[in-house]
Design a protein around this motif. Sequence first.
Motif, PDB file in Angstrom:
ATOM      1  N   PRO A 143       0.538  -0.945  -0.394  1.00 40.05           N
ATOM      2  CA  PRO A 143      -0.249  -0.315  -0.045  1.00 40.05           C
ATOM      3  C   PRO A 143       0.748   1.627  -0.165  1.00 40.05           C
ATOM      4  O   PRO A 143       0.993   2.606  -0.646  1.00 40.05           O
ATOM      5  CB  PRO A 143      -0.652  -0.206   1.186  1.00 40.05           C
ATOM      6  N   LEU A 144       1.662   0.905   0.831  1.00 35.44           N
ATOM      7  CA  LEU A 144       2.899   2.731   0.989  1.00 35.44           C
ATOM      8  C   LEU A 144       3.452   2.981  -0.862  1.00 35.44           C
ATOM      9  O   LEU A 144       3.536   3.799  -1.541  1.00 35.44           O
ATOM     10  CB  LEU A 144       4.156   2.033   1.627  1.00 35.44           C
ATOM     11  N   SER A 145       3.378   1.467  -1.416  1.00 31.13           N
ATOM     12  CA  SER A 145       4.532   2.504  -2.758  1.00 31.13           C
ATOM     13  C   SER A 145       3.420   2.340  -3.699  1.00 31.13           C
ATOM     14  O   SER A 145       3.364   3.308  -4.018  1.00 31.13           O
ATOM     15  CB  SER A 145       5.149   0.626  -3.498  1.00 31.13           C
TER      16      SER A 145
ATOM     17  N   TYR B 184       0.076   3.892  -2.843  1.00 28.16           N
ATOM     18  CA  TYR B 184       0.054   6.118  -2.481  1.00 28.16           C
ATOM     19  C   TYR B 184       1.834   7.110  -3.013  1.00 28.16           C
ATOM     20  O   TYR B 184       1.553   7.901  -3.852  1.00 28.16           O
ATOM     21  CB  TYR B 184       0.670   5.759  -0.625  1.00 28.16           C
ATOM     22  N   LEU B 185       3.147   5.922  -2.955  1.00 33.93           N
ATOM     23  CA  LEU B 185       4.520   7.113  -3.171  1.00 33.93           C
ATOM     24  C   LEU B 185       4.404   7.015  -4.626  1.00 33.93           C
ATOM     25  O   LEU B 185       4.186   7.735  -5.536  1.00 33.93           O
ATOM     26  CB  LEU B 185       5.327   6.333  -2.339  1.00 33.93           C
ATOM     27  N   SER B 186       4.194   6.118  -5.435  1.00 29.58           N
ATOM     28  CA  SER B 186       4.110   6.034  -7.160  1.00 29.58           C
ATOM     29  C   SER B 186       2.796   6.872  -7.623  1.00 29.58           C
ATOM     30  O   SER B 186       2.875   6.945  -8.525  1.00 29.58           O
ATOM     31  CB  SER B 186       3.686   4.923  -7.772  1.00 29.58           C
ATOM     32  N   ASP B 187       1.396   7.047  -6.520  1.00 28.69           N
ATOM     33  CA  ASP B 187       0.860   7.985  -6.972  1.00 28.69           C
ATOM     34  C   ASP B 187       1.112   9.682  -7.630  1.00 28.69           C
ATOM     35  O   ASP B 187       0.537  10.163  -8.456  1.00 28.69           O
ATOM     36  CB  ASP B 187      -0.462   8.102  -6.490  1.00 28.69           C
ATOM     37  N   ARG B 188       1.723   9.733  -6.312  1.00 25.97           N
ATOM     38  CA  ARG B 188       2.574  10.733  -6.180  1.00 25.97           C
ATOM     39  C   ARG B 188       3.723  11.105  -7.022  1.00 25.97           C
ATOM     40  O   ARG B 188       4.206  12.080  -7.479  1.00 25.97           O
ATOM     41  CB  ARG B 188       3.147  11.121  -4.996  1.00 25.97           C
TER      42      ARG B 188
ATOM     43  N   PHE C  18       7.291  -3.304  -5.550  1.00 23.92           N
ATOM     44  CA  PHE C  18       6.866  -3.446  -7.451  1.00 23.92           C
ATOM     45  C   PHE C  18       5.637  -3.431  -7.617  1.00 23.92           C
ATOM     46  O   PHE C  18       5.084  -3.167  -8.705  1.00 23.92           O
ATOM     47  CB  PHE C  18       8.052  -4.814  -8.006  1.00 23.92           C
ATOM     48  N   THR C  19       4.246  -4.581  -6.557  1.00 28.15           N
ATOM     49  CA  THR C  19       3.217  -4.770  -7.608  1.00 28.15           C
ATOM     50  C   THR C  19       2.682  -3.617  -7.781  1.00 28.15           C
ATOM     51  O   THR C  19       1.643  -3.633  -8.451  1.00 28.15           O
ATOM     52  CB  THR C  19       2.978  -5.462  -6.632  1.00 28.15           C
ATOM     53  N   SER C  20       2.832  -2.852  -6.486  1.00 32.34           N
ATOM     54  CA  SER C  20       1.503  -2.038  -6.457  1.00 32.34           C
ATOM     55  C   SER C  20       1.750  -0.807  -8.202  1.00 32.34           C
ATOM     56  O   SER C  20       0.906  -0.927  -9.012  1.00 32.34           O
ATOM     57  CB  SER C  20       1.584  -0.627  -5.594  1.00 32.34           C
ATOM     58  N   PRO C  21       2.619  -0.697  -8.435  1.00 32.15           N
ATOM     59  CA  PRO C  21       2.840   0.636  -9.719  1.00 32.15           C
ATOM     60  C   PRO C  21       2.769  -0.361 -10.285  1.00 32.15           C
ATOM     61  O   PRO C  21       2.330   0.301 -12.637  1.00 32.15           O
ATOM     62  CB  PRO C  21       4.232   1.330  -9.475  1.00 32.15           C
ATOM     63  N   ASN C  22       3.427  -1.580 -11.066  1.00 27.22           N
ATOM     64  CA  ASN C  22       3.157  -1.940 -11.976  1.00 27.22           C
ATOM     65  C   ASN C  22       1.541  -1.852 -12.362  1.00 27.22           C
ATOM     66  O   ASN C  22       1.238  -1.986 -13.618  1.00 27.22           O
ATOM     67  CB  ASN C  22       3.708  -3.392 -11.547  1.00 27.22           C
ATOM     68  N   THR C  23       0.788  -3.478 -11.806  1.00 26.52           N
ATOM     69  CA  THR C  23      -0.167  -2.790 -11.355  1.00 26.52           C
ATOM     70  C   THR C  23      -1.309  -2.582 -12.326  1.00 26.52           C
ATOM     71  O   THR C  23      -1.819  -2.334 -13.166  1.00 26.52           O
ATOM     72  CB  THR C  23      -1.875  -3.472 -10.650  1.00 26.52           C
TER      73      THR C  23
END
Length: 905
Positions: free
Chosen positions: A364-366, A368-372, A419-424
């Motif tokens: 979840p932290l990744s 949030y940060l990848s959105d920004r 890896f998983t959050s921004p990749n998806t």
Amino acid sequence: MASAHTSAGLDVGDVQTVRRRLRVDHDHPHYKWVALSNTTLGMLMVTINSSIVLISLPAIFRGVHLNPLESSNVSYLLWLMMGFLLTSAVLVVMFGRLGDMFGRVKIYNAGFIVFTVCAILLSFDPFDHGGGAIWLIAWRVVQGIGGAMLMANSSAILTDAFPAKQRGFALGINQVAAVAGSFLGLLLGGLLAEWDWKAVFWISVPFGIIGTIWSYRSLHDNGARTPGSLDIPGTLTFAVGLTALLAGITYGIQPYGSSNTGWGNPWVLTGVIGGLALLVIFCVIEAKSSQPMFNMSLFRNRTFALGNFASLMTSVSRGGLQFMLIIWLQGIWLPQHGYSFEDTPLWAGIYMLPLTIGFLVSGPLSGYLSDRFGGRIFAAGGLLLAAITFVLLIVIPVNFNYWLFALIILLNGLGMGIFTSPNTAEVMSSVPANQRGVASGMRATLMNGGMALSIGIFFSLMIAGLSGTLPNAMNSGLREQGIPANVADQLSNTPPVGSLFATFLGYNPFKEMISPDVLNQPGVNGSTITGEQFFPHLISGPFHSGLIAVFLAAAVMLLLGSIASWFAKGDYAVDEAAELAEATREGIIDVDATEQLPVVGVNDAATNGHTVTSTLTAPATFRTPSSEPLVADGRAISGRVVRSDGYIVPAVALTLIDQRGHQVSRATGNQHGEYVIEPPTAGSYVLIVSASGHQPAAVNVTVDGRPQRLDVPLQGSGEVSGTVRSTADLRPVAGATITLTDMRGEVVGAAVTGARGDYACQGVVSGVYTLVAVVEHMRPTAITLTVPDSGVLAQDVELGAMSVLNGSVWADGRAVPDAQVIVQDATGGILGSVHTDQDGNYSVTDLTEGQYTVVARGYPPVSSRVRVTGSQVNHDLQLGYDQPADTVNGHSNGRHAAGVTADTE
């Protein structure tokens, strides 16, 4: 106005409130969080069940009374692991396509039902031995159908529900839950198998029932649907091809003849080669199909292709990690530290907790940060960190210090979660809205297929590593314990797969392989050989040789995935429906206005390899696109205009200029993206193509007097998007008109908010703009915003309520026409000035909360107070004559004023 009531005496608003308590409407401000929580529950349930069997296999085999060392039972073991994954991998794309056609929520809800029913049936196995195993395999396969329905549509439902600026966070949580579920399944499997092996399947029943009711009551189809039919030839070739390939790989790890593996088995070779051939045929079918199940054109998008490649590499390596850690802990490390084989599933799950914690913390932290800050650095860096941990797992000894081991797998979990959050988010955001179901299914297929492939790949690598070292270690170890040489030679020549699966299931194979007569011979240490620590110590050395091959291969895969993630960012889809809606709102009419637009270099086979980069003059708006087919003749140039992902671009404007920059011809494309433009004579020209929401393109063309075909690709340009909400209650405002103007005051984008208050203006480059939001009965809002170099900006807008002050002006019982009414603020500033109509009525709009003075000019002053409590307030003014001799038609021409103070709320 009297309020409407139902026949039962309830106010309509009360009825709506009751209904809202029973279900969450799609326009509810919290609907997106409901969708996230429900789809996360669904993904957790599916992925937990994909791995819960792995660690529970010893209890399951004991429960149905199967001997894992019998060669005929190895197939049962493999298909208990493979059946669910194989079915999900084969069908997930089809259900993604069905979701695009008939509604993603419909397919998703049906998946909950199928999954839950199968969980109930798996909990009541009426058979024993082989029959019991077949019962479990069959219902696991059917349960995989439900799992495919859920996995294929969960990401698409979230992509529809969340705005772009929060999509990474939402998809990150969903996908991290999915990946973490595969590790939570290991822990739950160990805990439940300790109690009862059937409890492994019971766990899904209550969650399945709750999730089914919840999804039917709360989820709604908000996404674009794509009418069409199923691609039967493609579906069949894909299903048969993938099944044959995975089955061939599965049986390739089993012994064949005198070989330790089955790769020389003609049936295995037939399955692998035939499966690959069918998958090649499938790709050919899909490339030619008008309505493909597996949209191959999506792979033209760099982000989609490289992102999915990275996801596949991660899935394969993650599957290998699960299997190897289970073998390492259950079969070797835990018995070496005094744990009984019966207790190893539970403790293996507990000791693997740092891996799961790493996922749950970083995912979840990744997101949030990848959105920004963008996802590329997180996706690439996460896989690089995970690759390093695989190398570290090779370095530590087999009989490791646990805290060092825990730190390494914690870092591995952190890397995978990063890896998983921004990749998806990047993969799902790179596809058009009407293809998100198929894209989600394709992604899930690659992930499930990767997990299934990892069984064959890593078990084969492990067996290859064991084959070189296990026979000598087994021979020497047995002889040291007094086993006769001939018996030791015979046992050491048995296929390593038997020893590997015995380790995997927590068995000491020597109890079954060595007869009691041999064990009871003088000089033979039978109790040591059949004890819990002899076999784990014996296999630990050869096992490490296999680990080197397995983990090095996994590290290389993750390194390739990291490189792919670094180069994946850049191609994002433009919502075709939003483009057409924007074109409709702008009128798409032919005008003479032009503007300077940057032209993107084009280098594609469709453009004959020519490239032009310059600043050109292109039309600002276009004609309404025609649906008639266009026919080229004479010297005409014709073709189609498509996006980089293969989708058509309607309503294009085409301008043909000569080498001196003079316009020689213009044309407009139809709604199918087709165009025809006629050059005046043979020669060399530059064709300029532009469309709303896209960066224009210019292509060199040479006309030789004959018709020619030229397809032109366009790249989508930037976007300003966000949500319009009410200031009072933060509810979304639907139907608001959004207008974007540049510093010259020219309109560069327009949109109308949807049911959730969302809007998007495409075709925006970096710069300073003014955004204006307008909707009936609310005050318009203007905002100055700066679009960054990336061309993508999220900007939410709040609109305040607008009050209207109505009334009449009277004198001596008669209405006063043409009296001037002025509204002033506390500083005396004039906020509105109107004249009464023939009936003496006036209306002043666009008032906000505050205190005002209402002035009527031409009569002696009269004052009163009025409180505005709603959107409209009626207030009459009673005036008197000043000097009768100075009147005209009974009305004074004096300059006196009547003051009224109005408090608005």
